[in-house]
Design an enzyme around this catalytic site. Sequence first.
Site, PDB file in Angstrom:
ATOM      1  N   GLN A 104       0.859  -1.196   0.000  1.00 53.76           N
ATOM      2  CA  GLN A 104       0.000   0.000   0.000  1.00 53.76           C
ATOM      3  C   GLN A 104       0.893   1.244   0.000  1.00 53.76           C
ATOM      4  O   GLN A 104       1.844   1.328   0.787  1.00 53.76           O
ATOM      5  CB  GLN A 104      -0.929   0.047   1.214  1.00 53.76           C
ATOM      6  CG  GLN A 104      -1.975   1.150   1.034  1.00 53.76           C
ATOM      7  CD  GLN A 104      -2.826   1.423   2.258  1.00 53.76           C
ATOM      8  OE1 GLN A 104      -2.299   1.685   3.330  1.00 53.76           O
ATOM      9  NE2 GLN A 104      -4.145   1.388   2.092  1.00 53.76           N
ATOM     10  N   TYR A 180      -6.008  11.119   3.627  1.00 51.85           N
ATOM     11  CA  TYR A 180      -4.634  11.458   3.229  1.00 51.85           C
ATOM     12  C   TYR A 180      -4.633  12.182   1.873  1.00 51.85           C
ATOM     13  O   TYR A 180      -5.692  12.471   1.318  1.00 51.85           O
ATOM     14  CB  TYR A 180      -3.759  10.198   3.277  1.00 51.85           C
ATOM     15  CG  TYR A 180      -3.723   9.646   4.680  1.00 51.85           C
ATOM     16  CD1 TYR A 180      -3.207  10.422   5.727  1.00 51.85           C
ATOM     17  CD2 TYR A 180      -4.278   8.402   4.999  1.00 51.85           C
ATOM     18  CE1 TYR A 180      -3.223   9.961   7.042  1.00 51.85           C
ATOM     19  CE2 TYR A 180      -4.294   7.937   6.316  1.00 51.85           C
ATOM     20  CZ  TYR A 180      -3.766   8.723   7.328  1.00 51.85           C
ATOM     21  OH  TYR A 180      -3.793   8.289   8.633  1.00 51.85           O
ATOM     22  N   ARG A 232      -7.911   2.273  -2.852  1.00 50.39           N
ATOM     23  CA  ARG A 232      -8.715   2.310  -1.624  1.00 50.39           C
ATOM     24  C   ARG A 232      -9.306   3.696  -1.435  1.00 50.39           C
ATOM     25  O   ARG A 232      -8.606   4.699  -1.611  1.00 50.39           O
ATOM     26  CB  ARG A 232      -7.842   1.945  -0.416  1.00 50.39           C
ATOM     27  CG  ARG A 232      -8.647   1.705   0.835  1.00 50.39           C
ATOM     28  CD  ARG A 232      -7.828   1.118   1.966  1.00 50.39           C
ATOM     29  NE  ARG A 232      -8.653   0.182   2.727  1.00 50.39           N
ATOM     30  CZ  ARG A 232      -8.634   0.063   4.058  1.00 50.39           C
ATOM     31  NH1 ARG A 232      -7.824   0.785   4.779  1.00 50.39           N
ATOM     32  NH2 ARG A 232      -9.425  -0.790   4.674  1.00 50.39           N
ATOM     33  N   GLY A 324      -8.963  -6.398   9.609  1.00 55.26           N
ATOM     34  CA  GLY A 324      -7.857  -5.625  10.153  1.00 55.26           C
ATOM     35  C   GLY A 324      -7.592  -6.059  11.580  1.00 55.26           C
ATOM     36  O   GLY A 324      -6.839  -7.012  11.836  1.00 55.26           O
ATOM     37  N   ARG A 325      -8.272  -5.404  12.518  1.00 56.77           N
ATOM     38  CA  ARG A 325      -8.031  -5.678  13.934  1.00 56.77           C
ATOM     39  C   ARG A 325      -8.135  -7.168  14.272  1.00 56.77           C
ATOM     40  O   ARG A 325      -7.378  -7.689  15.084  1.00 56.77           O
ATOM     41  CB  ARG A 325      -9.011  -4.859  14.786  1.00 56.77           C
ATOM     42  CG  ARG A 325      -8.685  -3.370  14.766  1.00 56.77           C
ATOM     43  CD  ARG A 325      -9.815  -2.520  15.313  1.00 56.77           C
ATOM     44  NE  ARG A 325     -10.991  -2.544  14.444  1.00 56.77           N
ATOM     45  CZ  ARG A 325     -12.107  -1.870  14.677  1.00 56.77           C
ATOM     46  NH1 ARG A 325     -12.208  -1.124  15.763  1.00 56.77           N
ATOM     47  NH2 ARG A 325     -13.127  -1.943  13.832  1.00 56.77           N
TER      48      ARG A 325
HETATM   49  C1  LIG Z   1      -3.509  -0.454  13.767  1.00 58.17           C
HETATM   50  C2  LIG Z   1      -4.233   0.012  12.525  1.00 58.17           C
HETATM   51  C3  LIG Z   1      -3.498   0.623  11.523  1.00 58.17           C
HETATM   52  C4  LIG Z   1      -4.128   0.998  10.313  1.00 58.17           C
HETATM   53  N1  LIG Z   1      -3.366   1.502   9.278  1.00 58.17           N
HETATM   54  C5  LIG Z   1      -3.922   1.651   8.057  1.00 58.17           C
HETATM   55  C6  LIG Z   1      -3.113   1.919   6.911  1.00 58.17           C
HETATM   56  O1  LIG Z   1      -1.867   1.988   6.971  1.00 58.17           O
HETATM   57  N2  LIG Z   1      -3.738   2.080   5.729  1.00 58.17           N
HETATM   58  C7  LIG Z   1      -5.102   1.986   5.596  1.00 58.17           C
HETATM   59  O2  LIG Z   1      -5.619   2.140   4.497  1.00 58.17           O
HETATM   60  N3  LIG Z   1      -5.887   1.704   6.662  1.00 58.17           N
HETATM   61  C8  LIG Z   1      -5.332   1.501   7.865  1.00 58.17           C
HETATM   62  N4  LIG Z   1      -6.123   1.118   8.921  1.00 58.17           N
HETATM   63  C9  LIG Z   1      -7.571   0.859   8.719  1.00 58.17           C
HETATM   64  C10 LIG Z   1      -7.815  -0.639   8.462  1.00 58.17           C
HETATM   65  O3  LIG Z   1      -7.253  -1.037   7.211  1.00 58.17           O
HETATM   66  C11 LIG Z   1      -9.315  -0.990   8.445  1.00 58.17           C
HETATM   67  O4  LIG Z   1      -9.949  -0.309   7.393  1.00 58.17           O
HETATM   68  C12 LIG Z   1     -10.024  -0.642   9.755  1.00 58.17           C
HETATM   69  O5  LIG Z   1      -9.278  -1.038  10.878  1.00 58.17           O
HETATM   70  C13 LIG Z   1     -11.411  -1.334   9.838  1.00 58.17           C
HETATM   71  O6  LIG Z   1     -11.274  -2.724   9.709  1.00 58.17           O
HETATM   72  P1  LIG Z   1     -11.314  -3.712  11.000  1.00 58.17           P
HETATM   73  O7  LIG Z   1     -12.586  -3.430  11.721  1.00 58.17           O
HETATM   74  O8  LIG Z   1     -11.281  -5.099  10.406  1.00 58.17           O
HETATM   75  O9  LIG Z   1     -10.136  -3.404  11.846  1.00 58.17           O
HETATM   76  C14 LIG Z   1      -5.520   0.785  10.153  1.00 58.17           C
HETATM   77  C15 LIG Z   1      -6.253   0.215  11.203  1.00 58.17           C
HETATM   78  C16 LIG Z   1      -5.618  -0.195  12.361  1.00 58.17           C
HETATM   79  C17 LIG Z   1      -6.449  -0.882  13.424  1.00 58.17           C
END
Ligand SMILES: Cc1cc2nc3c(=O)[nH]c(=O)nc-3n(C[C@H](O)[C@H](O)[C@H](O)COP(=O)(O)O)c2cc1C
Length: 378
Positions: A104, A180, A232, A324-325
């Site tokens: 990414q 961003y 994205r 993600g999480r």
């Molecule tokens: C620790 C953390 C770091 C993240 N960093 C990014 C990132 O670098 N780029 C991005 O597009 N989204 C980032 N996100 C958003 C996640 O990709 C995702 O869209 C969001 O956490 C919701 O999904 P989840 O409920 O499965 O965690 C981040 C989320 C978390 C929790």
Amino acid sequence: MNNTYQKLLEPYTFAEGFSVKNRIVMAPMTNFSSNPDGTVTDEEVNYYVRRSKGAGLVITACAYVTPSGKGFHGEFGSHSDDMIPSLRKLASSIKKQGAKAILQVFHGGRMCPPSLVPNGDVVSASAVPPEQKTPTGEQPVPRELTHSEIEEIIRDFGESARRAIEAGFDGIEIHGANGYLIQQFFSPHSNQRDDQWGGSLEKRMAFPLAVIDAVTAAVQTHAKEPFLVGYRLSPEEPETPGITMDETLGLMDELVKKKLDYLHVSLMDFWSVPRRGVDDNRSRMEIIQERVGDQVPVIGVGSIYTAEDALKALNTGVPFIALGRELIIDPDWVQKIEEGRASEIETKLRKDAQEELVVPEPLWQAIMNTPGWFPIEN
Ligand SMILES: Cc1cc2nc3c(=O)[nH]c(=O)nc-3n(C[C@H](O)[C@H](O)[C@H](O)COP(=O)(O)O)c2cc1C
């Protein structure tokens, strides 16, 4: 195999004949653990190795395409050829576990802390400060980019695509979401320009579309094997003015024309509904999936924890579900489903499991010190 969740495990073949083994994607997640020079650390690589045995696609944390775009402490870079060995280490570690590796790439724009960018020179589409604070708690007023600087950043995205190819990645994801720089150009909040890069809705799309063109041109020139290009985006902004659902659907129509390999809709809740802009009470994901249809595969994400959650989301017709999480909480999520042990999936982070889960210290501290961000076991 008679598995209730078989649908999540079905392979998928992209238009270029490139296949992934299942419908689960590791969402991009910044881990604050890279070296100050922008190279990846062993801790970070180990974290990815622990999580790349199950999901078909693993999308890395965002990497900055140029030093003026560095948005986080401990972020890794794709900004120079010197980064290629570091990127190669990351790509091969992920691929060796069986997943396809997607890099990414981003520019933080007005969300960059001044202390992380050369001369504290924070830049954006226009000189409008963000309503949210940057990760260091600052809220700088950015400097408006000049036309030639905009063209340079577009080229930087293309160069990052070339480096991703040389490093052995299977694809690249253009981070046009989460407030961003790319989103800052699309947003009427942060983009108040009246030149070719701003003004009308069409002109606010010019920068995102030019970045896609630079990336796809680099792929056409340099890739010898199929190489995915994904985009994205965040469908809405809370600010007024801010991106609305109808504007996003307009952007979707243009993105579809770009022949991308996938679109990734960034949401914290897969089932969230539009705030404004359309008279439709279905979820944003369902509205987007209907609009895009089978023209390009879509990845949905947001608060999906259990196998049932993922299956329900997939049943909307969205072909990929990102976690993600949940993949931090349970890195064996996919394997448990494959082995018929879906009921053993853990959905709350265990406070004593950092080592077992292979979570680098800076990421662990960020999680522990941000109440409400992750579900944590009492
Ligand atoms: C620790 C953390 C770091 C993240 N960093 C990014 C990132 O670098 N780029 C991005 O597009 N989204 C980032 N996100 C958003 C996640 O990709 C995702 O869209 C969001 O956490 C919701 O999904 P989840 O409920 O499965 O965690 C981040 C989320 C978390 C929790």
